[in-house]
Write a protein that holds these residues in place. Structure first.
Motif, PDB file in Angstrom:
ATOM      1  N   ASP A 355       0.144  -5.089   7.835  1.00  0.00           N
ATOM      2  CA  ASP A 355       1.450  -4.888   8.466  1.00  0.00           C
ATOM      3  C   ASP A 355       2.462  -4.520   7.387  1.00  0.00           C
ATOM      4  O   ASP A 355       2.810  -5.337   6.540  1.00  0.00           O
ATOM      5  CB  ASP A 355       1.873  -6.168   9.183  1.00  0.00           C
ATOM      6  CG  ASP A 355       3.230  -6.030   9.863  1.00  0.00           C
ATOM      7  OD1 ASP A 355       3.753  -4.892   9.935  1.00  0.00           O
ATOM      8  OD2 ASP A 355       3.789  -7.051  10.315  1.00  0.00           O
ATOM      9  N   ARG A 356       2.946  -3.272   7.424  1.00  0.00           N
ATOM     10  CA  ARG A 356       3.833  -2.776   6.382  1.00  0.00           C
ATOM     11  C   ARG A 356       5.289  -2.739   6.816  1.00  0.00           C
ATOM     12  O   ARG A 356       6.131  -2.134   6.154  1.00  0.00           O
ATOM     13  CB  ARG A 356       3.387  -1.371   5.948  1.00  0.00           C
ATOM     14  CG  ARG A 356       2.056  -1.375   5.218  1.00  0.00           C
ATOM     15  CD  ARG A 356       1.605   0.020   4.834  1.00  0.00           C
ATOM     16  NE  ARG A 356       0.963   0.718   5.936  1.00  0.00           N
ATOM     17  CZ  ARG A 356       1.312   1.905   6.399  1.00  0.00           C
ATOM     18  NH1 ARG A 356       2.343   2.533   5.865  1.00  0.00           N
ATOM     19  NH2 ARG A 356       0.655   2.471   7.391  1.00  0.00           N
ATOM     20  N   HIS A 357       5.618  -3.387   7.937  1.00  0.00           N
ATOM     21  CA  HIS A 357       6.993  -3.368   8.433  1.00  0.00           C
ATOM     22  C   HIS A 357       7.885  -4.334   7.660  1.00  0.00           C
ATOM     23  O   HIS A 357       7.494  -5.466   7.367  1.00  0.00           O
ATOM     24  CB  HIS A 357       7.023  -3.738   9.918  1.00  0.00           C
ATOM     25  CG  HIS A 357       6.576  -2.624  10.807  1.00  0.00           C
ATOM     26  ND1 HIS A 357       5.256  -2.458  11.195  1.00  0.00           N
ATOM     27  CD2 HIS A 357       7.273  -1.599  11.375  1.00  0.00           C
ATOM     28  CE1 HIS A 357       5.154  -1.383  11.963  1.00  0.00           C
ATOM     29  NE2 HIS A 357       6.360  -0.840  12.088  1.00  0.00           N
ATOM     30  N   GLN A 363       9.092   0.863   7.776  1.00  0.00           N
ATOM     31  CA  GLN A 363       7.713   0.599   7.385  1.00  0.00           C
ATOM     32  C   GLN A 363       7.457   1.180   6.000  1.00  0.00           C
ATOM     33  O   GLN A 363       7.742   2.348   5.752  1.00  0.00           O
ATOM     34  CB  GLN A 363       6.746   1.226   8.398  1.00  0.00           C
ATOM     35  CG  GLN A 363       5.275   1.007   8.044  1.00  0.00           C
ATOM     36  CD  GLN A 363       4.339   1.497   9.140  1.00  0.00           C
ATOM     37  OE1 GLN A 363       3.952   0.756  10.015  1.00  0.00           O
ATOM     38  NE2 GLN A 363       3.997   2.774   9.080  1.00  0.00           N
ATOM     39  N   ASP A 437      -8.666  -5.293  15.534  1.00  0.00           N
ATOM     40  CA  ASP A 437      -7.358  -4.774  15.119  1.00  0.00           C
ATOM     41  C   ASP A 437      -7.508  -3.821  13.939  1.00  0.00           C
ATOM     42  O   ASP A 437      -8.125  -4.169  12.929  1.00  0.00           O
ATOM     43  CB  ASP A 437      -6.425  -5.920  14.723  1.00  0.00           C
ATOM     44  CG  ASP A 437      -6.062  -6.806  15.907  1.00  0.00           C
ATOM     45  OD1 ASP A 437      -6.336  -6.390  17.044  1.00  0.00           O
ATOM     46  OD2 ASP A 437      -5.514  -7.906  15.673  1.00  0.00           O
ATOM     47  N   ILE A 439      -4.774  -2.582  12.453  1.00  0.00           N
ATOM     48  CA  ILE A 439      -3.717  -3.084  11.584  1.00  0.00           C
ATOM     49  C   ILE A 439      -3.706  -4.600  11.714  1.00  0.00           C
ATOM     50  O   ILE A 439      -3.440  -5.148  12.780  1.00  0.00           O
ATOM     51  CB  ILE A 439      -2.337  -2.511  11.957  1.00  0.00           C
ATOM     52  CG1 ILE A 439      -2.364  -0.987  11.908  1.00  0.00           C
ATOM     53  CG2 ILE A 439      -1.269  -3.073  11.031  1.00  0.00           C
ATOM     54  CD1 ILE A 439      -2.649  -0.420  10.534  1.00  0.00           C
ATOM     55  N   PRO A 441      -2.741  -8.603  11.275  1.00  0.00           N
ATOM     56  CA  PRO A 441      -1.481  -9.366  11.286  1.00  0.00           C
ATOM     57  C   PRO A 441      -1.270 -10.138   9.975  1.00  0.00           C
ATOM     58  O   PRO A 441      -1.175 -11.366   9.961  1.00  0.00           O
ATOM     59  CB  PRO A 441      -1.659 -10.311  12.479  1.00  0.00           C
ATOM     60  CG  PRO A 441      -3.128 -10.537  12.556  1.00  0.00           C
ATOM     61  CD  PRO A 441      -3.764  -9.226  12.162  1.00  0.00           C
ATOM     62  N   SER A 443       1.043  -9.584   6.290  1.00  0.00           N
ATOM     63  CA  SER A 443       2.072  -8.739   5.682  1.00  0.00           C
ATOM     64  C   SER A 443       1.604  -8.113   4.381  1.00  0.00           C
ATOM     65  O   SER A 443       0.878  -8.731   3.592  1.00  0.00           O
ATOM     66  CB  SER A 443       3.333  -9.569   5.431  1.00  0.00           C
ATOM     67  OG  SER A 443       4.298  -8.810   4.723  1.00  0.00           O
TER      68      SER A 443
END
Length: 561
Positions: A355-357, A363, A437, A439, A441, A443
């Protein structure tokens, strides 16, 4: 460094035209050229792996291998460019020709992003149904990459050398180099952040197009400044003198060594032997000493050389010995840079699965992860120079030696790989808990600690390496000393490619989908190799004797003191 050379290979700045040329009036042209070319280079190299994966359907590990090969070329080619400038064409010609090559390369890469026929059909990343690029499509892409690498090779160091040649004193040259490297780093950081973001979030065409524009502006600005530049003739390379020592030593391998200094060919001035204080060559590596033994027919009546490839000066012999003695220490740098090269490519693959947000809207581009290394290196350099080194000097009475700085870098480098292994273990556990998934979960911030540590490590060992080589290299090779770091970085990228390829063939740790692999094991193997390399470095440091007689006695202390 493009310069004239005497028989000992020492550089001399000799303008080919008016002495009024050069000076600070050339500064804006050269710095602007550096900024444009660095911006362009970063625009197509820093996000290359993502482009290969998403637009050319190249498998992730293969893309990492291509990325490492390209980076290896951009590190090694500048050395070749500097030699060509020194020996044949001069700096100006090498720079503008190389800038043109670079422009053509970026244009070709941009064309691949604008025409669908030059890329395979788009598909979901990682899908087994993705069509591979055709040989024709790859030939266009690889041609662009090759031209781009050649362009970097002819400008990265040669442009700095030409800039320094515009000034007559070391103070102005030092100021120029400060601005030169500052411009290079700032331009690279802008490309890693702004251009990579545009390529990821807006379009590849716009991102590459801006790189073309930056390259074109750099070339035009450089050519526009031609009437102000001080041009220096290309006339010989110091490496020629070193090669002569080897050839002469082989040809005279049966000659007996003398104990009289007058039997050895001494320093030269204007091509004629000028004996101020005759000296004997040192006893170490004495098989090379025969190259300086004078025999019948080696010199003319006036003392000049009759057979340059059969007789060398004592100084040339000792210069070659100095290089040979420092090679073991230099070789330890290869495996300091190799883990960084492996980490730099694999961290992009890790980031693509995380997760690159940052907040709801922004992002982080996967290709921009390397910017954190630059940031931590820049911050660490400032803190180390202003606080750590002065504190060390107050406590010990002397500043840290280059060998001590390099040693700290070794330790931090190994620590970074160990932290990378632990972070990857956490990422893999998350992948096992969420097998469907794409992507995960988790970070991308988890990748920052190892990148921070390796960035701090670079602030210690890379400046330490440059300082050591500049301090220890012969006077005729001072301009080559800093390029030695680039040389082992280039070798490290190729070695990293070989290690990753061998790991893929011998284990199942690096599948195309790293969520089903054991990337953590790769990092742990690198930790073990790093510890062995550090041990080798300590041994080399213990037995190394400084070649520079001007080094203070306290700097001769070994790491174990």
């Amino acid at each position: 460094m493009a310069a004239t050379g005497n028989v000992d290979g020492e550089a001399q700045v000799v303008p080919t035209s008016s002495r009024k040329r050069g000076g600070w009036i050339t500064f804006p042209f050269i710095i602007a050229t550096m900024g444009g070319l660095s911006l362009a280079c970063g625009g197509w190299t820093m996000n290359l792996m993502v482009y290969l994966i998403e637009e050319f359907n190249i498998k992730s590990i293969d893309a990492a291998q291509i990325f490492n090969i390209v980076n290896g070329c951009t590190a090694l080619f500048p050395i070749l460019g500097a030699i060509i400038a020194d020996s044949f064409l001069g700096c100006f010609s090498v720079i503008w020709i190389s800038s043109l090559f670079s422009l053509l390369g970026v244009v070709l890469i941009t064309v691949t992003s604008t025409h669908d026929s030059l890329r395979p059909p788009h598909c979901e990343t990682g899908s087994s149904l993705c069509k591979s690029p055709s040989p024709f499509q790859l030939s266009i892409l690889y041609s662009g990459l090759a031209l781009g690498c050649i362009g970097v090779g002819g400008t990265r160091y040669t442009l700095g050398t030409m800039g320094a040649n515009q000034f007559d004193n070391s103070k102005n040259q030092g100021s120029f180099f400060n601005w030169y490297f500052f411009t290079m780093y700032v331009s690279t950081m802008v490309s890693v952040t702004a251009l990579v973001y545009i390529e990821d979030s807006v379009s590849w065409v716009l991102g590459f197009g801006l790189s073309v524009l930056a390259n074109l502006l750099g070339l035009l600005i450089f050519v526009m400044g031609n009437r102000f530049y001080r041009h220096v003739e290309a006339n010989g390379s110091p490496f020629t003198g070193l090669a002569r020592v080897i050839v002469a030593a082989i040809r005279k391998r049966s000659v007996f060594l003398s104990i009289k200094a007058e039997d050895y060919y001494q320093e030269q001035l204007g091509g004629v032997e000028k004996v101020v204080a005759a000296c004997l060559p040192t006893k170490s590596l004495k098989f090379l000493n025969t190259a300086a033994v004078k025999t019948e027919g080696d010199t003319k009546l006036d003392g000049s050389l009759a057979k340059p490839w059969k007789l060398c000066t004592v100084k040339q012999v000792e210069d070659l010995k100095a290089l040979i003695k420092i090679i073991p220490l230099w070789s330890t740098g290869i495996f300091v840079a190799t883990p960084i090269a492996i980490q730099g490519s694999l961290v992009v693959l890790q980031a693509l699965t995380m997760d690159r947000h940052i907040g709801p809207d922004f992002q982080i581009p996967a290709g921009s992860m390397v910017v954190f290394i630059f940031i931590f290196t820049a911050v660490s350099l400032t803190l180390i120079d202003r606080y750590l080194y002065p504190t060390w000097k107050k406590l010990t009475g002397r500043p840290p030696t280059p060998l001590q700085r390099i040693a700290v870098g070794h330790v931090l480098n190994v620590l970074s790989m160990a932290v990378s292994a632990m972070v990857e273990s956490k990422r893999l556990n998350t992948a096992k808990s969420h097998p469907k998934d794409s992507i995960l979960p988790i970070s991308v911030i988890w990748l920052l600690p190892p990148l921070a540590i390796v960035g701090v490590g670079e602030a210690f060992h890379f400046p330490g390496q440059v300082s050591l080589y500049y301090q220890e290299f012969p006077a005729s090779l001072k301009s080559t000393a800093t390029a030695m770091v680039s040389l082992f970085i280039g070798i490290a990228y190729y070695l990293s490619t070989a290690i990753v390829d061998s790991t893929r063939r011998m284990t199942s740790w690096l599948p195309d989908d790293i969520n089903h692999g054991r990337l953590d094991n790769v990092y742990w193997v690198i930790v073990v190799l790093g510890v062995l390399n550090f041990t080798y470095f300590l041994v080399c440091s213990y037995f190394y004797e400084y070649q520079n007689p001007n080094i203070e006695v306290e700097d001769r202390s070994k790491l174990n003191k």
